[in-house]
Each structure stands twice: as structure tokens, then as C-alpha cells.
Design a protein around this motif. Structure first.
Motif, PDB file in Angstrom:
ATOM      1  N   PHE A 180       4.383   2.308  -7.717  1.00  0.00           N
ATOM      2  CA  PHE A 180       3.684   3.400  -7.043  1.00  0.00           C
ATOM      3  C   PHE A 180       3.984   4.748  -7.702  1.00  0.00           C
ATOM      4  O   PHE A 180       3.103   5.602  -7.807  1.00  0.00           O
ATOM      5  CB  PHE A 180       4.055   3.432  -5.561  1.00  0.00           C
ATOM      6  N   ASP A 181       5.214   4.942  -8.169  1.00  0.00           N
ATOM      7  CA  ASP A 181       5.534   6.166  -8.908  1.00  0.00           C
ATOM      8  C   ASP A 181       4.682   6.263 -10.169  1.00  0.00           C
ATOM      9  O   ASP A 181       4.176   7.333 -10.512  1.00  0.00           O
ATOM     10  CB  ASP A 181       7.018   6.178  -9.300  1.00  0.00           C
ATOM     11  N   GLY A 182       4.549   5.125 -10.852  1.00  0.00           N
ATOM     12  CA  GLY A 182       3.734   5.117 -12.063  1.00  0.00           C
ATOM     13  C   GLY A 182       2.276   5.408 -11.775  1.00  0.00           C
ATOM     14  O   GLY A 182       1.618   6.156 -12.513  1.00  0.00           O
ATOM     15  N   ALA A 183       1.752   4.833 -10.692  1.00  0.00           N
ATOM     16  CA  ALA A 183       0.351   5.088 -10.331  1.00  0.00           C
ATOM     17  C   ALA A 183       0.120   6.572 -10.087  1.00  0.00           C
ATOM     18  O   ALA A 183      -0.909   7.129 -10.500  1.00  0.00           O
ATOM     19  CB  ALA A 183      -0.017   4.274  -9.093  1.00  0.00           C
ATOM     20  N   ALA A 184       1.061   7.223  -9.406  1.00  0.00           N
ATOM     21  CA  ALA A 184       0.918   8.658  -9.143  1.00  0.00           C
ATOM     22  C   ALA A 184       1.007   9.463 -10.433  1.00  0.00           C
ATOM     23  O   ALA A 184       0.229  10.406 -10.645  1.00  0.00           O
ATOM     24  CB  ALA A 184       1.996   9.106  -8.165  1.00  0.00           C
ATOM     25  N   ALA A 185       1.935   9.085 -11.313  1.00  0.00           N
ATOM     26  CA  ALA A 185       2.126   9.830 -12.556  1.00  0.00           C
ATOM     27  C   ALA A 185       0.929   9.694 -13.498  1.00  0.00           C
ATOM     28  O   ALA A 185       0.688  10.587 -14.333  1.00  0.00           O
ATOM     29  CB  ALA A 185       3.393   9.344 -13.260  1.00  0.00           C
ATOM     30  N   LEU A 186       0.191   8.602 -13.378  1.00  0.00           N
ATOM     31  CA  LEU A 186      -0.939   8.358 -14.278  1.00  0.00           C
ATOM     32  C   LEU A 186      -2.236   9.005 -13.821  1.00  0.00           C
ATOM     33  O   LEU A 186      -3.252   8.877 -14.506  1.00  0.00           O
ATOM     34  CB  LEU A 186      -1.151   6.844 -14.434  1.00  0.00           C
ATOM     35  N   ARG A 187      -2.219   9.719 -12.688  1.00  0.00           N
ATOM     36  CA  ARG A 187      -3.433  10.397 -12.238  1.00  0.00           C
ATOM     37  C   ARG A 187      -3.599  11.722 -12.972  1.00  0.00           C
ATOM     38  O   ARG A 187      -3.695  12.799 -12.378  1.00  0.00           O
ATOM     39  CB  ARG A 187      -3.407  10.592 -10.729  1.00  0.00           C
ATOM     40  N   VAL A 188      -3.605  11.628 -14.294  1.00  0.00           N
ATOM     41  CA  VAL A 188      -3.784  12.792 -15.165  1.00  0.00           C
ATOM     42  C   VAL A 188      -4.710  12.384 -16.306  1.00  0.00           C
ATOM     43  O   VAL A 188      -4.909  11.195 -16.566  1.00  0.00           O
ATOM     44  CB  VAL A 188      -2.434  13.290 -15.727  1.00  0.00           C
ATOM     45  N   LEU A 233       0.845  -1.195   0.000  1.00  0.00           N
ATOM     46  CA  LEU A 233       0.000   0.000   0.000  1.00  0.00           C
ATOM     47  C   LEU A 233       0.877   1.241   0.000  1.00  0.00           C
ATOM     48  O   LEU A 233       1.973   1.228   0.548  1.00  0.00           O
ATOM     49  CB  LEU A 233      -0.885   0.053   1.252  1.00  0.00           C
ATOM     50  N   ARG A 234       0.357   2.315  -0.592  1.00  0.00           N
ATOM     51  CA  ARG A 234       0.979   3.623  -0.381  1.00  0.00           C
ATOM     52  C   ARG A 234      -0.117   4.651  -0.153  1.00  0.00           C
ATOM     53  O   ARG A 234      -1.077   4.732  -0.921  1.00  0.00           O
ATOM     54  CB  ARG A 234       1.862   4.061  -1.550  1.00  0.00           C
ATOM     55  N   ALA A 235       0.039   5.418   0.925  1.00  0.00           N
ATOM     56  CA  ALA A 235      -0.931   6.469   1.250  1.00  0.00           C
ATOM     57  C   ALA A 235      -0.716   7.631   0.300  1.00  0.00           C
ATOM     58  O   ALA A 235       0.124   8.497   0.532  1.00  0.00           O
ATOM     59  CB  ALA A 235      -0.751   6.909   2.695  1.00  0.00           C
ATOM     60  N   ALA A 236      -1.478   7.628  -0.786  1.00  0.00           N
ATOM     61  CA  ALA A 236      -1.246   8.579  -1.872  1.00  0.00           C
ATOM     62  C   ALA A 236      -2.003   9.882  -1.701  1.00  0.00           C
ATOM     63  O   ALA A 236      -1.764  10.847  -2.436  1.00  0.00           O
ATOM     64  CB  ALA A 236      -1.630   7.940  -3.205  1.00  0.00           C
ATOM     65  N   LEU A 288       2.475   1.380 -15.572  1.00  0.00           N
ATOM     66  CA  LEU A 288       2.294   0.594 -14.347  1.00  0.00           C
ATOM     67  C   LEU A 288       3.135  -0.683 -14.365  1.00  0.00           C
ATOM     68  O   LEU A 288       3.688  -1.088 -13.337  1.00  0.00           O
ATOM     69  CB  LEU A 288       0.813   0.215 -14.172  1.00  0.00           C
ATOM     70  N   ASP A 289       3.247  -1.304 -15.522  1.00  0.00           N
ATOM     71  CA  ASP A 289       4.021  -2.554 -15.615  1.00  0.00           C
ATOM     72  C   ASP A 289       5.522  -2.317 -15.575  1.00  0.00           C
ATOM     73  O   ASP A 289       6.291  -3.264 -15.437  1.00  0.00           O
ATOM     74  CB  ASP A 289       3.677  -3.289 -16.913  1.00  0.00           C
TER      75      ASP A 289
END
Length: 494
Positions: free
Chosen positions: A383-391, A352-355, A485-486
Motif C-alpha cells: 500500500f505504501d508503494g501504491a501511494a508512492a507511485l501516484r506520480v 483494501l486501503r482507503a487512499a 509494488l512487488d
């Protein structure tokens, strides 16, 4: 009855540490002395090949016999090497006549940055001997602890928690990149072992007694690493594996309650078991746990065991196989599985990461294939990818992406043909995923060097292949999201 935890004053711990260092009691030195065959056998808890190699009386050989092989050694040899009186008084050694025997294991351990020593209970069942396991047994180095250590993200943090510290292995790793390390355990004997491990290695760990997150109520952490007592059963008495909670409830609570203990951007990484219940997809079951946290979450199931095989594994692990109560225990456990419609037990990793996002990314997947450990940086990259894809898509197309260094392109086709029959992009690190691509997609990935926005790269590929650029953008954007993500493609933040 619970046994008395080992106890050794700081001055005697320092003397023991100096003795271990003087004898070069390290992983590499022991392996070089024994040779590959004997060392590999010893890792399988078989001592006979190692005994045939230890013919001399060197300090390293004596310590290896005493602890790695768990054999009696001459008292005179121990007196010359170790603070023997202190070890006997502290419950680490026992003397019988002119022979000394270890009561606690002191084992060399290492990572890429250096050497350690780990204190734990002796390994039961050496050389196949039948051995029962006490309820408060403290496991030493094992496959699960090694897996968690290699999974854990190793970026610098202020506060880290080793939940269920056991012998303190994870705390050693956490101390390398954490300002403060707290270790908790419900087992007093485990806390004593963890204390000895920490002091032997000169690290400071705040050790606290209590169940799950009770000892850290009201505190927050940047990293929680845990190998909890996750065995799925109706209940049990072995503290190192049995939580006292039925089924997979402990794995759920570790995740859900742990999320509430994460600081902004904090990460929780846990090993776990979960039930495969008839009529329910396991991904829905575990997915409901992580979705409840509001965190970005990545769950990877590594294997699934049949209930009968699972019971046999853990009864063998605790030395109950063939014992007086074996059949009754087996039947009770199996009947509980049947009564609760358990068709299998999954094992895997939960991260998990508290984003701080109202739209967290959750992926629950099965990956039984080979991986390239350590995976810590791959986990961080996800997790870096998940954050970057919130666009939105327009912002994604404006992003300058880079193909990961570990990605290779494999082409299969007849010589001279314009288009290969198969194009496969394959990772040589991390989860070592492979994905089939067409010419346009492979061309796009190959051109991602971080200098141009994704939209410009797509337009260039479309021009070369004489394709409609807008259609190609529409086709590739969903794939770009999946492949970030992959880990095939890296956002600028990586």
C-alpha cells in the motif's frame, strides 16, 4: 438447540488466570513437556503420543490433560489448581463422581511479544472419533485464524474492528497496537467465549451482537480484520462458517460494505472464498468487488478447489461425513454448484486501503507459491508503494529508491564470461517473488541505496554499459513501477 454460553464472573476469571500462570500453562511449556512428536500429533488432534508422555501429576500435566487432550482428570487434582466450583457453575467443567471433564477449551496461545489463553469450544473428532458439530459451535485456534493474524498490518491505530470475532483471537492481536478494539458476532456463544478470552488476558474489547456491520453502523475504523463465515454453499446452519447468504455473497458484502466503514487511510483485511463461474474470469468477478470500493486493493488467490472436494472438506469439517443425511446434503450442494455454473472455489486474501484517490491501484493476482509469514509488513509496504507511485514518470525518476533488505541477486553463468546466462532477483521474505533481470536492470537495482534519484542511477548504469540513457529510462520506468509494488524497491516513505 443452541447451548447455554459459558459464564464466569470477573473475580473467578482472575482466579483462573492466576492458576494458569502459576502452572506455567503456555505454548512453550506444554511443547517442552510433551516433546516434538507428541506436540505435533496433538496439533493434528491426535492425543495418544501425548498421553504416553504425561505420566506424572504436575499442575501443567493436569491442565494439559484437561484441556489440550480433553481427557477426564481427578477432581482432587482440579480442586488443588482451579476455582472448580465456579468453573462448574459457569458451564466450563462437568464433574462425574471423582472425575472432572472440560466443557470448554482453554488453550495457550502466543506471539512474539508474549503469551495468551484462548477460550473456545472443545475440538470435535479428537483421535478420529466421529463427532457432530452444534450449530453455534465456536472454533478455537485454527489455520485460518493464524493466517489472518500473520497477514494483518501491525502498525499503531486508534480504532480497530474484529468482525466476526468468534473466540476473540484477532482481538488479542489488535489490542497490542490499537487504542480501541471492537468485536462483533451474530453468535451469542461466540461473544461469551470472546469475553472470556479477553478477560483472561486482561484486555478491553467492546463486544457487540449483530450481523456484519450492523453493530457498528455510523462508525469508522483505521483497521478491520475479519475471518468471516465465507463458505460457498446454497445456505447452511453452522454459524462459524455459514453466513446464510448464498454463494460468495458474504465475501462480497464484507469487502464492499467494509470499505464504507474505513476512516481515511484505514485498512480492511479479510480471508474469503469466491466462485469460479463458467464463462467468467475469477479476477473480473472479485476485481469488480474491490473496484466498487474506490480503495487501493490487493487480492491474492492462494488456491482453487474442485467443487466436489470442497463439499467433502466442509461436510467432514462439520462432522457430517458418514451421517444419515450425508448423501442428500452432498447431492444438494453439488447440484447447486452445477446449476450456478461453479467450476471451482477460490480461497485467498483481500486487502483494501482507503487512499482518498480518484485513481486507486487495484491488483488481483494468483500466488499459490510459498510465502514467508508474517506478511503484515509486506502488505503495508504494498500500500505504501501504491501511494508512492501516484506520480508521473518525471516525478518517479526524481525519487530516491532503496533496494529492499531481503532482496538477493542470483547469477548463473560459466566462469570468466562477461555476462551471466541468468540474473535473478529473489526476495527472501514476504511473497518471496523471483524476477529475471538483465545486466542493466540488475545494475540499477543494485545501485539503489537511497542516495541518488532514480534518473541519476539509470544514467550512471547507461554510462557504464555504454547504452543510450533516454532509451534505458523509457525501458526501466514501467519496471520500476512494478517492482516498487512487488517490494523489490522501496520508496522514501518506507
Amino acid at each position: 438447540m443452541p447451548s447455554e454460553p459459558p459464564s464466569l464472573p470477573d473475580d473467578d476469571v482472575a482466579r483462573l488466570r492466576d492458576a494458569l500462570a502459576s502452572a506455567r500453562y503456555t505454548v512453550d511449556a506444554v511443547q517442552n513437556m510433551l516433546g516434538e512428536r507428541a506436540a505435533n500429533a496433538l496439533n493434528r488432534n491426535m492425543t495418544i503420543p501425548a498421553q504416553s508422555r504425561l505420566t506424572g501429576a504436575s499442575p501443567l500435566g493436569t491442565l494439559t490433560r484437561l484441556w489440550r487432550l480433553q481427557l477426564d482428570v481427578p477432581v482432587d487434582a482440579v480442586k488443588d489448581l482451579l476455582p472448580m466450583t465456579a468453573l462448574v457453575d459457569g458451564g466450563l467443567l462437568r464433574v462425574n463422581g471423582d472425575r472432572a471433564r472440560a466443557l470448554v477449551d482453554i488453550r495457550p496461545y502466543a506471539d512474539d511479544a508474549g503469551d495468551w489463553w484462548v477460550a473456545a469450544d472443545l475440538t470435535p473428532g479428537m483421535d478420529g472419533r466421529a463427532a457432530s458439530v452444534p450449530a453455534d459451535h465456536v472454533l478455537g485456534l485454527n489455520a485460518a485464524s493464524s493466517t489472518l493474524a500473520q497477514l494483518t498490518i501491525r502498525r499503531p491505530v486508534a480504532r480497530a474492528l474484529d468482525l466476526g470475532t468468534g473466540c476473540g483471537v484477532q482481538a488479542l492481536h489488535l489490542a497490542r497496537h490499537s487504542d480501541v478494539v471492537i468485536g462483533t458476532d451474530v453468535n451469542a456463544r461466540a461473544l461469551a467465549m470472546a469475553s472470556l478470552t479477553a478477560r483472561l488476558n486482561g484486555i478491553d474489547v467492546d463486544l457487540r451482537a449483530g450481523s456484519l456491520y450492523e453493530p457498528v453502523s455510523g462508525e469508522w475504523f483505521d483497521l478491520i480484520a475479519t475471518n468471516p463465515p465465507f463458505v460457498v454453499s446454497p445456505g447452511g446452519s453452522y454459524i462459524y462458517r455459514d453466513s446464510g447468504l448464498a454463494g460468495d455473497e458474504v465475501s462480497r458484502r464484507v469487502v464492499v460494505e467494509g470499505a464504507a466503514r474505513l476512516a481515511d487511510g484505514g485498512v480492511l483485511q479479510s480471508l474469503g472464498n469466491w466462485m469460479h463461474v463458467r464463462g467468467q474470469d475469477w479476477q473480473d468477478r472479485v476485481g469488480a468487488w474491490v473496484e466498487q470500493t474506490g480503495c487501493d486493493a490487493w487480492v491474492i488467490q492462494r488456491e482453487v478447489e474442485d467443487p466436489a472436494e470442497y463439499i467433502e472438506l466442509w461436510l467432514r469439517d462439520s462432522g457430517e461425513t458418514g451421517g444419515a443425511g450425508y448423501e442428500r446434503r452432498y447431492r444438494d450442494w453439488l447440484e447447486w454448484f452445477d446449476a450456478n455454473d461453479v467450476e471451482g472455489i477460490g480461497f485467498g486474501w483481500i486487502a483494501l486501503r482507503a487512499a482518498g484517490s480518484t485513481d486507486p491501484t487495484v491488483r488481483v493476482e494468483e500466488w499459490p507459491h510459498a510465502v514467508a509469514q508474517p506478511l503484515g509488513e509486506a502488505m503495508a509496504g504494498w500500500f505504501d508503494g501504491a501511494a508512492a507511485l501516484r506520480v508521473d514518470d518525471d516525478a518517479l525518476l526524481a525519487t530516491k529508491l532503496t533496494v529492499a533488505d531481503d532482496v538477493a541477486l542470483e547469477q548463473i553463468g560459466r566462469p570468466g564470461e562477461a555476462d551471466p546466462e541468468h540474473l535473478v532477483l529473489r526476495q527472501r521474505a514476504g511473497l518471496m517473488r523471483a524476477a529475471q533481470a538483465d545486466t542493466a536492470w540488475a545494475g540499477f537495482v543494485g545501485a539503489c541505496d537511497g542516495t541518488l534519484p532514480a534518473a541519476a542511477v539509470i544514467d550512471a548504469v547507461a554510462s557504464v554499459l555504454e547504452l543510450d540513457a533516454l532509451e534505458l529510462r523509457s525501458t526501466l520506468v514501467p519496471k520500476i513501477r512494478d517492482w516498487v509494488l512487488d517490494g523489490f524497491l522501496l520508496p522514501p516513505s518506507a
